[in-house]
Write an enzyme that holds these catalytic residues in place. Structure first.
Site, PDB file in Angstrom:
ATOM      1  N   SER A  17       0.835  -1.210   0.000  1.00 54.32           N
ATOM      2  CA  SER A  17       0.000   0.000   0.000  1.00 54.32           C
ATOM      3  C   SER A  17       0.867   1.257   0.000  1.00 54.32           C
ATOM      4  CB  SER A  17      -0.975  -0.006   1.178  1.00 54.32           C
ATOM      5  OG  SER A  17      -0.303   0.185   2.396  1.00 54.32           O
ATOM      6  N   ASN A  18       2.030   1.204   0.633  1.00 51.93           N
ATOM      7  CA  ASN A  18       2.939   2.362   0.551  1.00 51.93           C
ATOM      8  C   ASN A  18       3.505   2.511  -0.853  1.00 51.93           C
ATOM      9  OD1 ASN A  18       3.436   3.920   3.155  1.00 51.93           O
ATOM     10  ND2 ASN A  18       3.469   1.795   3.879  1.00 51.93           N
ATOM     11  N   ARG A  73      22.331 -14.303   5.147  1.00 50.08           N
ATOM     12  CA  ARG A  73      21.920 -12.916   4.967  1.00 50.08           C
ATOM     13  C   ARG A  73      22.880 -12.184   4.022  1.00 50.08           C
ATOM     14  NH1 ARG A  73      17.912 -10.527   8.235  1.00 50.08           N
ATOM     15  NH2 ARG A  73      17.592 -12.042   9.861  1.00 50.08           N
ATOM     16  N   MET A  98      10.632  -6.478   4.915  1.00 48.72           N
ATOM     17  CA  MET A  98      10.672  -7.095   6.237  1.00 48.72           C
ATOM     18  C   MET A  98      11.954  -7.875   6.543  1.00 48.72           C
ATOM     19  SD  MET A  98       8.004  -5.841   7.490  1.00 48.72           S
ATOM     20  CE  MET A  98       7.855  -6.704   9.045  1.00 48.72           C
ATOM     21  N   ILE A 100      15.912  -7.598   7.751  1.00 50.72           N
ATOM     22  CA  ILE A 100      16.981  -6.742   8.264  1.00 50.72           C
ATOM     23  C   ILE A 100      18.153  -6.797   7.283  1.00 50.72           C
ATOM     24  CG2 ILE A 100      18.689  -6.513  10.105  1.00 50.72           C
ATOM     25  CD1 ILE A 100      16.553  -7.414  12.053  1.00 50.72           C
ATOM     26  N   LEU A 101      18.745  -5.659   7.038  1.00 51.40           N
ATOM     27  CA  LEU A 101      19.820  -5.563   6.045  1.00 51.40           C
ATOM     28  C   LEU A 101      21.190  -5.530   6.726  1.00 51.40           C
ATOM     29  CD1 LEU A 101      17.907  -2.923   3.966  1.00 51.40           C
ATOM     30  CD2 LEU A 101      18.366  -5.282   3.259  1.00 51.40           C
ATOM     31  N   HIS A 117       8.654   3.435   8.934  1.00 52.76           N
ATOM     32  CA  HIS A 117       8.481   2.558  10.083  1.00 52.76           C
ATOM     33  C   HIS A 117       7.185   2.925  10.799  1.00 52.76           C
ATOM     34  CE1 HIS A 117       9.657  -0.090  13.333  1.00 52.76           C
ATOM     35  NE2 HIS A 117       9.314   0.865  14.179  1.00 52.76           N
ATOM     36  N   GLU A 151      22.374   0.935  12.403  1.00 49.17           N
ATOM     37  CA  GLU A 151      21.604   0.609  13.609  1.00 49.17           C
ATOM     38  C   GLU A 151      20.118   0.621  13.279  1.00 49.17           C
ATOM     39  OE1 GLU A 151      21.059   1.846  18.307  1.00 49.17           O
ATOM     40  OE2 GLU A 151      22.304   3.097  17.012  1.00 49.17           O
ATOM     41  N   LEU A 152      19.460  -0.516  13.483  1.00 51.35           N
ATOM     42  CA  LEU A 152      18.073  -0.710  13.067  1.00 51.35           C
ATOM     43  C   LEU A 152      17.139   0.400  13.549  1.00 51.35           C
ATOM     44  CD1 LEU A 152      16.232  -2.877  11.678  1.00 51.35           C
ATOM     45  CD2 LEU A 152      15.729  -3.678  13.964  1.00 51.35           C
TER      46      LEU A 152
HETATM   47  N1  NHR Z   1      18.153  -2.673   8.116  1.00 49.84           N
HETATM   48  C1  NHR Z   1      18.963  -1.825   8.786  1.00 49.84           C
HETATM   49  N2  NHR Z   1      20.256  -2.144   8.837  1.00 49.84           N
HETATM   50  N3  NHR Z   1      18.520  -0.708   9.398  1.00 49.84           N
HETATM   51  C2  NHR Z   1      17.206  -0.417   9.375  1.00 49.84           C
HETATM   52  O1  NHR Z   1      16.800   0.680   9.987  1.00 49.84           O
HETATM   53  C3  NHR Z   1      16.313  -1.280   8.697  1.00 49.84           C
HETATM   54  C4  NHR Z   1      16.838  -2.405   8.075  1.00 49.84           C
HETATM   55  C5  NHR Z   1      16.009  -3.304   7.405  1.00 49.84           C
HETATM   56  C6  NHR Z   1      14.659  -3.108   7.388  1.00 49.84           C
HETATM   57  C7  NHR Z   1      12.653  -1.926   8.112  1.00 49.84           C
HETATM   58  C8  NHR Z   1      12.235  -2.367   9.492  1.00 49.84           C
HETATM   59  C9  NHR Z   1      11.243  -1.532  10.177  1.00 49.84           C
HETATM   60  O2  NHR Z   1      10.893  -0.466   9.704  1.00 49.84           O
HETATM   61  C10 NHR Z   1      14.121  -2.014   8.046  1.00 49.84           C
HETATM   62  C11 NHR Z   1      14.926  -1.063   8.671  1.00 49.84           C
HETATM   63  C12 NHR Z   1      12.299  -6.096   9.463  1.00 49.84           C
HETATM   64  C13 NHR Z   1      12.715  -6.423  10.740  1.00 49.84           C
HETATM   65  C14 NHR Z   1      12.903  -7.841  11.167  1.00 49.84           C
HETATM   66  O3  NHR Z   1      13.155  -8.126  12.328  1.00 49.84           O
HETATM   67  C15 NHR Z   1      12.963  -5.380  11.602  1.00 49.84           C
HETATM   68  C16 NHR Z   1      12.819  -4.078  11.186  1.00 49.84           C
HETATM   69  C17 NHR Z   1      12.407  -3.769   9.897  1.00 49.84           C
HETATM   70  C18 NHR Z   1      12.151  -4.792   9.032  1.00 49.84           C
HETATM   71  N4  NHR Z   1      12.818  -8.825  10.230  1.00 49.84           N
HETATM   72  C19 NHR Z   1      13.043 -10.260  10.445  1.00 49.84           C
HETATM   73  C20 NHR Z   1      14.480 -10.617  10.008  1.00 49.84           C
HETATM   74  O4  NHR Z   1      14.975 -11.634  10.549  1.00 49.84           O
HETATM   75  C21 NHR Z   1      12.134 -11.087   9.581  1.00 49.84           C
HETATM   76  C22 NHR Z   1      10.703 -10.852   9.845  1.00 49.84           C
HETATM   77  C23 NHR Z   1       9.796 -11.436   8.751  1.00 49.84           C
HETATM   78  O5  NHR Z   1      10.310 -11.925   7.710  1.00 49.84           O
HETATM   79  O6  NHR Z   1       8.582 -11.332   8.913  1.00 49.84           O
HETATM   80  O7  NHR Z   1      15.043  -9.967   9.130  1.00 49.84           O
HETATM   81  O8  NHR Z   1      10.764  -1.952  11.270  1.00 49.84           O
HETATM   82  C1  GAR Z   2       3.637  -0.531   6.792  1.00 45.03           C
HETATM   83  O1  GAR Z   2       2.813  -0.210   7.903  1.00 45.03           O
HETATM   84  C2  GAR Z   2       5.083  -0.273   7.129  1.00 45.03           C
HETATM   85  O2  GAR Z   2       5.290   0.866   7.926  1.00 45.03           O
HETATM   86  C3  GAR Z   2       5.433  -1.502   7.878  1.00 45.03           C
HETATM   87  O3  GAR Z   2       4.788  -2.554   7.210  1.00 45.03           O
HETATM   88  C4  GAR Z   2       3.616  -2.034   6.554  1.00 45.03           C
HETATM   89  C5  GAR Z   2       3.706  -2.368   5.101  1.00 45.03           C
HETATM   90  O4  GAR Z   2       2.497  -2.107   4.452  1.00 45.03           O
HETATM   91  N1  GAR Z   2       6.843  -1.719   7.917  1.00 45.03           N
HETATM   92  C6  GAR Z   2       7.401  -2.471   8.829  1.00 45.03           C
HETATM   93  O5  GAR Z   2       6.775  -2.965   9.747  1.00 45.03           O
HETATM   94  C7  GAR Z   2       8.858  -2.673   8.675  1.00 45.03           C
HETATM   95  N2  GAR Z   2       9.294  -3.561   9.694  1.00 45.03           N
HETATM   96  P1  GAR Z   2       2.420  -2.038   2.872  1.00 45.03           P
HETATM   97  O6  GAR Z   2       3.054  -3.306   2.314  1.00 45.03           O
HETATM   98  O7  GAR Z   2       0.957  -1.992   2.605  1.00 45.03           O
HETATM   99  O8  GAR Z   2       3.134  -0.814   2.435  1.00 45.03           O
END
Ligand code: NHR
Ligand code: GAR
Length: 197
Positions: A17-18, A73, A98, A100-101, A117, A151-152
């Site tokens: 949706s975003n 990863r 979703m 982590i990078l 976020h 840093e996440l």
């Molecule tokens: N990576 C870095 N290094 N820094 C950030 O700020 C990041 C990032 C990667 C993604 C989006 C993020 C969020 O907005 C994002 C920001 C996924 C996870 C997570 O734990 C956490 C934060 C975010 C996205 N993911 C699990 C993992 O093991 C998998 C979860 C799943 O697949 O459903 O990667 O919150």
């Molecule tokens: C959004 O609410 C976004 O902020 C969130 O997932 C949703 C995605 O919706 N992101 C995270 O939680 C990252 N960890 P969308 O696929 O409809 O854009």
């Protein structure tokens, strides 16, 4: 002669949706003509992401990179970088992505990697933000657009929007209210980023 278009690559994992809000803004606000920018490609790490179909319908280049097919990863991120770099992006947007990078990935795109976020950072980094906000008794919630650093969920904030928490909210009803705010601030923040560069 017109200036060459700057490419934006969007990474998704889910509904998209975003992504849809970004595509709509790009079209309505004529980003190609006014900002010399376009959404060049959408990459999903999940084959079942509804956002992929959305992008395909809109005629955007779509790519699937399934993280479960990579041994680590680092291997996934290296492949992802190769895919993204093929488009020579000016900007890489995480839109409900979703995974982590790795620090290497983040460093490679530092300064041109942006995330949305679903919380008012620095509160509630990580996952399950809406459930955690309700459990904490928050009276306001919201969303944050920020530059991604190693840093996440801690990079410099580009935009934020607050929404009220209602007494009878569930994580789902709160998420829907926050998501509506996301659809406003993400395109706005990207437009501002493009305007100032
Ligand atoms: N990576 C870095 N290094 N820094 C950030 O700020 C990041 C990032 C990667 C993604 C989006 C993020 C969020 O907005 C994002 C920001 C996924 C996870 C997570 O734990 C956490 C934060 C975010 C996205 N993911 C699990 C993992 O093991 C998998 C979860 C799943 O697949 O459903 O990667 O919150
Ligand atoms: C959004 O609410 C976004 O902020 C969130 O997932 C949703 C995605 O919706 N992101 C995270 O939680 C990252 N960890 P969308 O696929 O409809 O854009």
């Amino acid at each position: 002669m017109s200036a060459p278009l700057r490419n934006i690559v969007v990474l998704i994992s889910g509904a998209g949706s975003n992504l849809q809000a970004l595509m709509r803004a790009a079209q309505q606000e004529q980003w190609e003509q006014r900002l010399q920018a376009r959404i060049a490609a959408v990459v999903s790490n999940r084959s079942d992401a509804p956002g992929l179909a959305l992008a395909r319908t809109a005629g955007l280049a779509c790519e699937l990179l399934d993280h479960t097919e990579y041994p680590s990863r680092h291997a996934f991120d290296a492949a992802l970088m190769t895919r993204i770099d093929a488009h020579q992006p000016t900007l890489v947007l995480l839109a409900g992505f979703m995974r982590i990078l790795t620090p290497e990935f983040v460093r490679h795109y530092e300064g041109r990697l942006i995330n949305i976020h679903p919380s008012l950072l620095p509160a509630f980094t990580g996952l399950h933000t809406h459930r955690r906000a309700l459990e904490a008794g928050c009276k306001v919630a919201g969303a944050t657009v920020h530059r991604v650093t190693a840093e996440l969920d801690h990079g410099p904030i580009l935009a934020q929007a607050a929404v009220p928490v209602m007494p009878d909210d569930s994580p789902e009803t709160l998420a829907a209210r926050v998501r509506a705010a996301e659809h406003q601030i993400y395109p706005q923040a990207v437009r501002e980023w493009l305007q100032t560069r």
